[in-house]
Design a protein around this motif. Structure first.
Motif, short mmCIF file in Angstrom:
data_model
loop_
_atom_site.label_atom_id
_atom_site.label_comp_id
_atom_site.label_asym_id
_atom_site.label_seq_id
_atom_site.Cartn_x
_atom_site.Cartn_y
_atom_site.Cartn_z
N VAL A 122 17.55 -11.69 133.38
CA VAL A 122 16.85 -10.69 133.83
C VAL A 122 15.41 -11.22 133.66
O VAL A 122 14.86 -11.74 132.78
N HIS A 123 14.70 -10.99 135.04
CA HIS A 123 13.34 -11.56 134.93
C HIS A 123 12.46 -10.28 134.78
O HIS A 123 12.82 -9.06 135.25
N THR A 124 11.41 -10.56 133.95
CA THR A 124 10.76 -9.32 133.54
C THR A 124 9.02 -9.42 134.09
O THR A 124 8.88 -10.43 134.46
N LYS A 125 8.68 -8.47 134.02
CA LYS A 125 7.23 -8.06 134.59
C LYS A 125 6.22 -9.02 133.82
O LYS A 125 5.27 -9.64 134.25
N ASP A 126 6.64 -9.38 132.59
CA ASP A 126 5.66 -10.07 131.91
C ASP A 126 6.06 -11.32 131.73
O ASP A 126 5.62 -12.47 131.09
N GLY A 127 6.87 -11.89 132.93
CA GLY A 127 7.04 -13.38 133.44
C GLY A 127 8.22 -13.91 132.44
O GLY A 127 8.25 -15.30 132.57
N ARG A 128 8.83 -13.41 131.67
CA ARG A 128 10.04 -13.80 131.07
C ARG A 128 11.21 -13.70 131.74
O ARG A 128 11.65 -12.83 132.66
N ASP A 129 12.35 -14.69 131.43
CA ASP A 129 13.54 -14.74 131.86
C ASP A 129 14.45 -14.67 130.62
O ASP A 129 14.42 -15.46 129.81
N LEU A 130 15.01 -13.55 130.61
CA LEU A 130 15.73 -13.15 129.09
C LEU A 130 17.29 -13.20 129.56
O LEU A 130 17.73 -12.82 130.82
N GLY A 131 18.03 -13.90 128.93
CA GLY A 131 19.63 -13.60 128.83
C GLY A 131 19.76 -11.98 128.79
O GLY A 131 19.14 -11.57 128.09
N LYS A 152 18.68 -6.87 122.28
CA LYS A 152 17.57 -7.36 121.49
C LYS A 152 16.32 -6.70 121.79
O LYS A 152 15.40 -6.17 120.91
N GLU A 153 16.15 -6.66 123.04
CA GLU A 153 14.74 -5.85 123.67
C GLU A 153 15.15 -4.37 124.29
O GLU A 153 14.12 -3.82 124.72
N ASN A 154 16.32 -3.84 123.81
CA ASN A 154 16.71 -2.59 124.10
C ASN A 154 16.18 -2.24 125.60
O ASN A 154 15.58 -0.88 125.59
N CYS A 155 16.30 -2.99 126.29
CA CYS A 155 16.16 -2.63 127.75
C CYS A 155 14.72 -2.20 127.93
O CYS A 155 14.52 -1.60 129.09
N GLU A 156 13.77 -2.71 127.21
CA GLU A 156 12.26 -2.18 127.16
C GLU A 156 11.63 -2.96 128.49
O GLU A 156 10.86 -2.17 129.14
#
Lengths: 317, 317
Positions: free
Chosen positions: B144-153, B160-164
């Protein structure tokens, strides 16, 4: 007794853990390092299981099951009974709290830590203040050769086959590439006394001694052993049976011979007092006392007697 | 209704499992194959965990926790509470019976079996008679690529991040080398009807559809979907939030568009009846009914209506 004596104990499973616990009770926490056999380790269902490390850690933490010797006290079996329903592997009994320990260990190892670092962290979590040192961070696997021509992994022999096959010898797979850890080497170099716990010479203590360079370090120290053989038998485990199958009379004299090149003193049980002269004749000083550790007090007394005995001896080398 | 209709259901987690359970109740056991997303799978503490497969298997076996949707009913937490004491990873909640399932799976995988073979064996043990088919035996991991620039499993994002985190897109690592299994291909080829369960289009159904060659197989079949979006929202999970973050209005029309190239019919909830004309205009036949599955009866009714609806339609291709 001086509590600041630096002692290194070499240990395998239950008997070793009990004496280590005795030593732990009478020495300053940072004065006891226990070097533990990892040749029995196995990977099962994804879990990294280290039976001897577990027994030593649980015993030192006061978490060991006093009846079985292995596993945890006040254990529950939710996972195991479900594994049995799923017809998963149930030859190696895993309690819930034990599983949690293996999961936490596997997680730390998967994060890239060594088994030495992992054990240090887990010890801290369960309140063990002594250094519990896996003998190596390399992979060494004890293979048991049997008379019927099979080569069994140690737990396969020990648990699955209940030590029934006749043994013809042992191989320690990976040993030639293995190295003792820096922590192990430092502990031995700083030791005032090395104690071989009453653990199986063939499959608990030998894997440690066979690590490249380790025997030479030990030879420079005063080494005392507590005989794992009492009256020709063992309290637990197949050591006596192994001596016999390898053509040796199970007894304290064979234990003395096994460690002849570096052993200064051997602690034997009162029942074996007749062996004392032969042990002396072989150049090893015997100490005759009660070596069966039924109670906490037995552990403490035997530990104290062993240290006081060892401190009077000189290195063999 | 003919119970011998061959149905293939594509499913992710909870919503998908519920509809699969409804289908299971009205079809002959060998007439239902459920192809399940494995992009969410993770290795944790040595355990191979397959959250979507677990949810589908537990639900079909009647073992699922009806409150959480994930995990087992009548679960105990001995291992987990010990892991917390050891300060091990506790972001992914693992109950004892769930852990047993993962241990048994990991053991089978370690013995050299594929996840398809492993799932078949485990299904048999818990009494699931339908074919539960992992989408691939290859390793595919949803990132999952996120707006804050991270690539999360995926589980990192989901649990872990509760889909936030705000999502910007998805990558399916390993997809270009992955192949759908023979069992998956055969099931689709033999299907009279393909049902897309009300699972997340982006992270549950897309990983299946993106398997090389799979979309082309599906396009030859009658495909009906049950919208995971109801009144602009999801019952569970981040699908609606993802539509929004990707610049799309969460609604049944976007679901229809998402599957435009192969979808013959879309089942939408009564609350979205206003969307029916737009869906028709896009060339997809809508069916308006109650799609919320609160009870076992809801699952059965929705499954029956979906099949009867699908059987009247023609392939899009």
């Amino acid at each position: 007794m001086d509590k600041k004596i630096h002692v290194v104990a070499l240990a395998g499973g239950v008997g070793g853990a009990k004496l280590a616990d005795g030593l732990s009770g009478i020495l300053e926490p940072d004065c006891l390092s226990v070097i533990v056999n990892t040749g029995d380790d196995l990977k099962l269902c994804g879990l990294q299981i280290c039976p001897d490390l577990d027994t030593v850690c649980y015993t030192l933490a006061g978490l060991a099951n006093p009846v079985t010797g292995w596993g945890r006290k006040d254990e529950t079996w939710e996972v195991f009974s479900e594994i049995q329903k799923l017809e998963g592997p149930d030859w190696f009994k895993l309690g819930d709290h034990d599983i949690a320990f293996h999961l936490a260990r596997t997680n730390l190892l998967d994060s890239g830590l060594s088994i030495t670092e992992t054990t240090k962290i887990l010890c801290r979590k369960i309140g063990v203040l002594n250094s519990v040192l896996p003998m190596t961070d390399s992979s060494v696997r004890t293979i048991v050769h049997t008379k019927d021509g099979r080569d069994l992994g140690f737990q396969e022999y020990f648990v699955k086959e209940n030590c029934e096959p006749v043994v013809t010898g042992f191989t320690f797979k990976g040993m030639s590439h293995a190295v003792p850890t820096e922590a192990v080497i430092n502990a031995i170099e700083n030791a005032d006394l090395v104690v071989l716990c009453p653990s199986n010479p063939w499959v608990s203590i030998d894997p440690i001694l066979k690590l490249p360079g380790l025997r030479e370090k030990i030879q420079k120290k005063v080494v005392v052993a507590v005989s794992p053989i009492i009256g020709g038998k063992t309290i637990k485990g197949p050591a006596a049976k192994m001596f016999l199958e390898l053509g040796l009379l199970p007894g304290t004299i064979e234990v003395a011979k096994h460690y002849l090149d570096f052993l200064s003193g051997l602690v034997i049980d009162a029942i074996d007092h007749d062996d004392a002269d032969s042990i002396s004749a072989a150049g090893i000083i015997p100490l005759v006392t009660g070596t069966i550790m039924r109670t906490k007090e037995d552990r403490t007394r035997l530990a104290k007697e062993t240290i006081e005995f060892g401190l009077k001896l000189h290195p063999k080398g």
